[in-house]
Design an enzyme around this catalytic site. Structure first.
Site, PDB file in Angstrom:
ATOM      1  N   LYS A 150      36.336  21.209 -14.422  1.00 23.17           N
ATOM      2  CA  LYS A 150      35.791  22.514 -14.804  1.00 23.17           C
ATOM      3  C   LYS A 150      35.200  23.144 -13.551  1.00 23.17           C
ATOM      4  O   LYS A 150      34.038  22.944 -13.219  1.00 23.17           O
ATOM      5  CB  LYS A 150      34.697  22.321 -15.873  1.00 23.17           C
ATOM      6  CG  LYS A 150      34.588  23.421 -16.898  1.00 23.17           C
ATOM      7  CD  LYS A 150      34.384  24.814 -16.346  1.00 23.17           C
ATOM      8  CE  LYS A 150      32.943  25.176 -16.184  1.00 23.17           C
ATOM      9  NZ  LYS A 150      32.774  26.438 -15.423  1.00 23.17           N
ATOM     10  N   GLU A 202      33.586  29.425 -12.951  1.00 20.34           N
ATOM     11  CA  GLU A 202      34.381  30.567 -13.417  1.00 20.34           C
ATOM     12  C   GLU A 202      34.459  31.647 -12.334  1.00 20.34           C
ATOM     13  O   GLU A 202      35.356  32.494 -12.370  1.00 20.34           O
ATOM     14  CB  GLU A 202      33.791  31.146 -14.715  1.00 20.34           C
ATOM     15  CG  GLU A 202      32.361  31.646 -14.639  1.00 20.34           C
ATOM     16  CD  GLU A 202      31.327  30.540 -14.887  1.00 20.34           C
ATOM     17  OE1 GLU A 202      31.592  29.389 -14.514  1.00 20.34           O
ATOM     18  OE2 GLU A 202      30.257  30.854 -15.439  1.00 20.34           O
ATOM     19  N   GLY A 219      25.588  21.740  -9.203  1.00 24.72           N
ATOM     20  CA  GLY A 219      25.224  23.127  -9.460  1.00 24.72           C
ATOM     21  C   GLY A 219      23.722  23.297  -9.405  1.00 24.72           C
ATOM     22  O   GLY A 219      23.019  22.525  -8.736  1.00 24.72           O
ATOM     23  N   GLY A 220      23.229  24.295 -10.101  1.00 26.87           N
ATOM     24  CA  GLY A 220      21.821  24.651 -10.020  1.00 26.87           C
ATOM     25  C   GLY A 220      20.926  23.764 -10.884  1.00 26.87           C
ATOM     26  O   GLY A 220      21.392  23.094 -11.813  1.00 26.87           O
ATOM     27  N   GLU A 263      18.565  24.467 -13.157  1.00 25.00           N
ATOM     28  CA  GLU A 263      18.432  24.758 -14.588  1.00 25.00           C
ATOM     29  C   GLU A 263      19.659  24.278 -15.362  1.00 25.00           C
ATOM     30  O   GLU A 263      19.541  23.712 -16.450  1.00 25.00           O
ATOM     31  CB  GLU A 263      18.198  26.251 -14.822  1.00 25.00           C
ATOM     32  CG  GLU A 263      16.766  26.688 -14.573  1.00 25.00           C
ATOM     33  CD  GLU A 263      15.730  25.740 -15.185  1.00 25.00           C
ATOM     34  OE1 GLU A 263      15.893  25.318 -16.337  1.00 25.00           O
ATOM     35  OE2 GLU A 263      14.753  25.395 -14.483  1.00 25.00           O
ATOM     36  N   THR A 264      20.861  24.503 -14.795  1.00 27.29           N
ATOM     37  CA  THR A 264      22.073  24.018 -15.470  1.00 27.29           C
ATOM     38  C   THR A 264      22.056  22.493 -15.523  1.00 27.29           C
ATOM     39  O   THR A 264      22.441  21.893 -16.530  1.00 27.29           O
ATOM     40  CB  THR A 264      23.341  24.502 -14.735  1.00 27.29           C
ATOM     41  OG1 THR A 264      23.149  25.846 -14.314  1.00 27.29           O
ATOM     42  CG2 THR A 264      24.552  24.433 -15.625  1.00 27.29           C
ATOM     43  N   GLY A 265      21.615  21.879 -14.445  1.00 30.25           N
ATOM     44  CA  GLY A 265      21.547  20.416 -14.413  1.00 30.25           C
ATOM     45  C   GLY A 265      20.648  19.875 -15.514  1.00 30.25           C
ATOM     46  O   GLY A 265      20.993  18.891 -16.189  1.00 30.25           O
ATOM     47  N   GLU A 304      24.053  16.729  -9.186  1.00 26.41           N
ATOM     48  CA  GLU A 304      23.800  17.056  -7.775  1.00 26.41           C
ATOM     49  C   GLU A 304      23.320  18.496  -7.760  1.00 26.41           C
ATOM     50  O   GLU A 304      24.091  19.403  -8.043  1.00 26.41           O
ATOM     51  CB  GLU A 304      25.093  16.938  -6.947  1.00 26.41           C
ATOM     52  CG  GLU A 304      25.719  15.570  -6.932  1.00 26.41           C
ATOM     53  CD  GLU A 304      25.015  14.611  -5.994  1.00 26.41           C
ATOM     54  OE1 GLU A 304      24.174  15.057  -5.194  1.00 26.41           O
ATOM     55  OE2 GLU A 304      25.297  13.406  -6.088  1.00 26.41           O
ATOM     56  N   GLU A 339      14.707  27.702  -4.396  1.00 25.20           N
ATOM     57  CA  GLU A 339      15.995  27.853  -3.723  1.00 25.20           C
ATOM     58  C   GLU A 339      16.482  29.296  -3.903  1.00 25.20           C
ATOM     59  O   GLU A 339      16.731  29.739  -5.015  1.00 25.20           O
ATOM     60  CB  GLU A 339      17.016  26.881  -4.333  1.00 25.20           C
ATOM     61  CG  GLU A 339      18.338  26.894  -3.599  1.00 25.20           C
ATOM     62  CD  GLU A 339      19.405  26.056  -4.282  1.00 25.20           C
ATOM     63  OE1 GLU A 339      19.596  26.204  -5.500  1.00 25.20           O
ATOM     64  OE2 GLU A 339      20.060  25.259  -3.592  1.00 25.20           O
TER      65      GLU A 339
END
Ligand code: NAD
Length: 489
Positions: free
Chosen positions: A173, A176, A226-227, A229-231, A248, A383
Site C-alpha cells: 500500500k 496515495e 509514515g507519520g 499520528e497514523t502510526g 517507522e 516535525e
C-alpha cells in the site's frame, strides 16, 4: 492497464474509483490511477492468505528466493531511468536524487538476496544427551506493507525485499500521493517470476483501505512507515488481533556542532542535512544545536548558502531542490512558519514562497532558518517535514547532549567536532537510532535503520530488518523418551 494487482491479476477498482496524480512542480494532474476501496483491500488480503497457506512461496528454498530478488535488482537497473523519471514527476525531487533512490532500491534487493542465505537456525546445547533442541525460523505470513510519499519506492523496498526473502506473502500500500513507482516495481516482481498471489498491490487513501489492511484477521504482520499520528492509529488497529506491528515514524533530528569543527565543512553538512529534498526527509537535521562561540558565524554561512539553493523542476539537471509534495503539505509547513514567528523565533532567511514566477504554479517554499529558538517552542519539538531549520545555542558538551536528547523522537542525529574522542562519546550519549559523526545522512543496507522512543519500534535494513519478517520456533526432540514421573498418582 489497470493499476491494482490482486490475486495475480491487474484489475480496476471494484467500485470504479480513480485518483489524479499531481506533479508538484506545476500542480498539474498528469495521470490518473485506480483508487481502491475496502472490497479491493479485502480481496488482496485473502489472495495473499491463500498464497501463503497453499502456494509454493513460503516453502520455496532460500536459493530460489534469493535468485528472484537478484532478478528484481537486475530489472530495476534495466529500468533505472524510467523509474527515476516517474519518481521525480510524482514527488518533485530532482532526477539525481531519484536515480540514487533507484540504485539504493536495487542494492536493498541484492543485500537481502545475500542475507537470506545466512544460516540463522541453530542447535541449542541443553546439557542432555537425550535431547536435540533446535531454534528454527519461518515466514510470519501475510504482511501488509504501508509506505509514505517522501521516498516512495525506497521505503517500500526496505519492507518488500526482506518480506519476500523470508518467504512471506504481501499486500503493498504505497502513499496515495505517490503510487506510480510501486506500480512499476510490482510489474518487475511479476516479470521476475514471483508466484501467483504472493504480491498484491492496493492503491488508495489510508482512511479507505487502511482499516481492512491493518485489522483483518488474515493479516499476520503490518509494517508501516509514515507519520506519528497514523502510526498510533495503526498500532490501535492491529492491537485487536495482536499482529506483529512495526512502525517507522517521524523525527526531530539534532545536528550538534562544536566550535572545534571545520566551520566551512560543518556549514555544508548542516545545509545538506536539513534542506535535501526540501526537508521532506524523516532524518532531516532540522534542529541545529551549535556552540555559542561559533553560532553567529555558522548560521550566517548556512543562511548565505541556503539563499542560493536553486529551486526548480526536478527534471532539469541544474535544479538543486524541488518543491514540497502537495499544496496541503505546503500549507502545513507555512503554518509552522507562522507558529515560529508567534513563538518569538527570529527569521534569518526564507519564510515565504519564492518570488520567481516560473515557480508560481508549483508547491515551492524557500529554505527557511529561524534563530533565537529554544526547546520549549513547538517549532523546535514538532516535525515540520519541510525546509525549516531552527537554531539553539549551547556552552558545554553536557548541555549539547541534553538538548539533543530533549525530544520525543529519536530517529537520527549528528555531531560535528574536530575531536574524535568527543565525537564517539557524544554519539553514544545521543538516544537516536542513527548518529553521524562529521557527516549527516548516509545509510547502507547492511546497517539497521530505525528510531528510538516515538520514532518507532522496529528496525529496517541490516539483519534485524530481515528478522522482523521471520517467526522463531523452538523445536525440542526427546530422542530417548521416558516417563517423567512428575505426578505419582
Ligand atoms: P502518513 O502517515 O500520512 O501516510 C503514510 C502511509 O500511511 C500512506 O500510505 C497513507 O495512505 C497510509 N495511511 C494513512 N492512514 C492510514 C490508516 N488509517 N491505516 C493504514 N494506512 C494509513 O505519512 P506521509 O505524510 O506519507 O509521510 C511522511 C511521514 O513519514 C513523516 O512523518 C516522516 O518522518 C515519516 N517517515 C519516516 C521514515 C522512517 O524511516 N522512520 C521514513 C520516511 C518517512
Amino acid at each position: 492497464m489497470p493499476e491494482l494487482f490482486i490475486d495475480s491479476t491487474w484489475r480496476p477498482a471494484a467500485e470504479g474509483g480513480r485518483r489524479e496524480v499531481v506533479n508538484p512542480y506545476d500542480g498539474e494532474a498528469f495521470t490518473t490511477v485506480d483508487e481502491a476501496s475496502a472490497p479491493d483491500a479485502e480481496a488482496a488480503v485473502l489472495a495473499a492468505r491463500r498464497a501463503f497457506d497453499t502456494g509454493p512461496w513460503p516453502r520455496t528454498g532460500v536459493q530460489e528466493r534469493s535468485a528472484l530478488l537478484r532478478r528484481v535488482a537486475d530489472l530495476l537497473e534495466r529500468d533505472r531511468e524510467e523509474i527515476a523519471r516517474t519518481e521525480t514527476l510524482d514527488t518533485g525531487k530532482t532526477l539525481v536524487e531519484s536515480r540514487i533512490d533507484v540504485d539504493d532500491v536495487a542494492a536493498v534487493f541484492r543485500y537481502y538476496a545475500e542475507q537470506v542465505l545466512v544460516e540463522v537456525d541453530r542447535t541449542v546445547d541443553v546439557g542432555r544427551d537425550d535431547v536435540v533442541s533446535r531454534v528454527v525460523h519461518h515466514p510470519v505470513g501475510v504482511c501488509t506493507l504501508i509506505a509514505p510519499w517522501n521516498y516512495p519506492l525506497l521505503q517500500m523496498s526496505w519492507k518488500v525485499a526482506p518480506a519476500l526473502a523470508a518467504g512471506n506473502t504481501v499486500v503493498l500500500k504505497p502513499s496515495e500521493v505517490t503510487p506510480l513507482s510501486t506500480v512499476h516495481l510490482v510489474r518487475l516482481l511479476v516479470e521476475a517470476g514471483v508466484p501467483d498471489g504472493v504480491v498484491n498491490l492496493v492503491l488508495g487513501a489510508g482512511s479507505a483501505v487502511g482499516p481492512v489492511l491493518t485489522e483483518h484477521p488474515a493479516v499476520d504482520l503490518v509494517s508501516f512507515t509514515g507519520g506519528l499520528e497514523t502510526g498510533r492509529a495503526i498500532l490501535r488497529s492491529t492491537a485487536q488481533t495482536v499482529k506483529r506491528t512495526t512502525v517507522e515514524l517521524g523525527g526531530k533530528n539534532p545536528q550538534l556542532v562544536f566550535a572545534d569543527a571545520d566551520l566551512e565543512r560543518a556549514a555544508d553538512t548542516v545545509l545538506t542535512g536539513v534542506f535535501l529534498h526540501a526537508g521532506q526527509v524523516c532524518s532531516a537535521g532540522t534542529r541545529l544545536i551549535v556552540e555559542e562561540s561559533i553560532a553567529d558565524e555558522l548560521v550566517a554561512r548556512v543562511a548565505e548558502r541556503a539563499r542560493r539553493v536553486r529551486l526548480g523542476n526536478g527534471l532539469d539537471e541544474g535544479t538543486e531542490s524541488g518543491p514540497l509534495v502537495s499544496a496541503v503539505h505546503r500549507e502545513k509547513v507555512e503554518g509552522y512558519v507562522r507558529l515560529g514567528l508567534q513563538e518569538g523565533a527570529r527569521l534569518v532567511t526564507g519564510g515565504r514562497r519564492p518570488a520567481d514566477p516560473d515557480l508560481a504554479r508549483g508547491f515551492f517554499y524557500e529554505p527557511t532558518i529561524f534563530d533565537g529558538c529554544d526547546r520549549s517552542m513547538r517549532l523546535v519539538q514538532e516535525e515540520t517535514f519541510g525546509p525549516i531549520m531552527t537554531v539553539e545555542r549551547f556552552r558545554t558538551e553536557a548541555e549539547a547532549v541534553e538538548l539533543g536528547n530533549d525530544t520525543a523522537y529519536g530517529l537520527a542525529g549528528g555531531v560535528q567536532t574536530g575531536d574524535d574522542e568527543r565525537g564517539e562519546r557524544v554519539a553514544r550519549a545521543l538516544r537516536h537510532g542513527t548518529v553521524w559523526i562529521n557527516d549527516f545522512g548516509p545509510y547502507v543496507p547492511q546497517a539497521e535503520w530505525g528510531g528510538m522512543r516515538m520514532s518507532g519500534n522496529g528496525r529496517e535494513l541490516g539483519p534485524a530488518g530481515l528478522a522482523e519478517y521471520r517467526e522463531t520456533q523452538h523445536v525440542w526432540r526427546n530422542t530417548k523418551p521416558a516417563a517423567a514421573d512428575w505426578f505419582k498418582g
